[in-house]
Design a protein around this motif. Structure first.
Motif, PDB file in Angstrom:
ATOM      1  N   UNK A  96      13.451   4.224  -0.376  1.00  0.00           N
ATOM      2  CA  UNK A  96      12.877   5.845   0.255  1.00  0.00           C
ATOM      3  C   UNK A  96      11.234   5.987   0.360  1.00  0.00           C
ATOM      4  N   UNK A  97      10.527   6.942   1.168  1.00  0.00           N
ATOM      5  CA  UNK A  97       9.311   7.086   1.096  1.00  0.00           C
ATOM      6  C   UNK A  97       9.262   7.993   0.180  1.00  0.00           C
ATOM      7  N   UNK A  98       8.207   8.816  -0.106  1.00  0.00           N
ATOM      8  CA  UNK A  98       8.720  10.019  -1.355  1.00  0.00           C
ATOM      9  C   UNK A  98       8.852  10.680  -0.350  1.00  0.00           C
ATOM     10  N   UNK A  99       9.713  12.043  -1.484  1.00  0.00           N
ATOM     11  CA  UNK A  99      10.261  13.017  -0.330  1.00  0.00           C
ATOM     12  C   UNK A  99       9.903  14.326  -0.771  1.00  0.00           C
ATOM     13  N   UNK A 134       0.773  -1.555   0.127  1.00  0.00           N
ATOM     14  CA  UNK A 134       0.051   0.501   0.144  1.00  0.00           C
ATOM     15  C   UNK A 134       1.183   0.970  -0.160  1.00  0.00           C
ATOM     16  N   UNK A 135       1.753   0.546   0.056  1.00  0.00           N
ATOM     17  CA  UNK A 135       3.172   2.183   0.491  1.00  0.00           C
ATOM     18  C   UNK A 135       3.926   2.296  -1.631  1.00  0.00           C
ATOM     19  N   UNK A 136       4.145   3.829  -1.304  1.00  0.00           N
ATOM     20  CA  UNK A 136       4.397   4.116  -2.579  1.00  0.00           C
ATOM     21  C   UNK A 136       6.226   4.303  -1.907  1.00  0.00           C
ATOM     22  N   UNK A 137       6.852   3.783  -2.637  1.00  0.00           N
ATOM     23  CA  UNK A 137       8.358   4.235  -2.570  1.00  0.00           C
ATOM     24  C   UNK A 137       9.244   4.413  -3.929  1.00  0.00           C
TER      25      UNK A 137
END
Length: 75
Positions: free
Chosen positions: A69-72, A42-45
């Motif tokens: 890495x999570x989106x910056x 479910x996560x964007x990275x």
């Protein structure tokens, strides 16, 4: 062995670091991680291999380090 590092919210889901026996590509690696840690789906990275961000499937060799890495957000 492939070392996988997790940052931000991703580290809360999967821990800061894991090591996996050799996998052939980043697609295979991500599939294994999503099976082991279903909440990652479910996560964007962003994916980085040996400190270089990638946007497509990349071949992996022993001793590679993969970072999720999570989106910056800028500031």
């Amino acid at each position: 062995m492939i070392t996988v590092l997790f940052f931000g919210k991703l580290a809360e889901i999967a821990g800061a670091k894991t090591e996996l026996p050799h996998v052939a590509s980043t697609d295979e690696l991500l599939q294994q991680l999503r099976t082991s840690f279903p909440l990652l789906a479910a996560e964007k990275f962003i994916v980085a291999v040996d400190k270089k961000t990638i946007t497509e499937n990349t071949l992996l060799t022993d001793n590679c380090t993969v970072a999720l890495l999570p989106p910056f957000s800028g500031g």
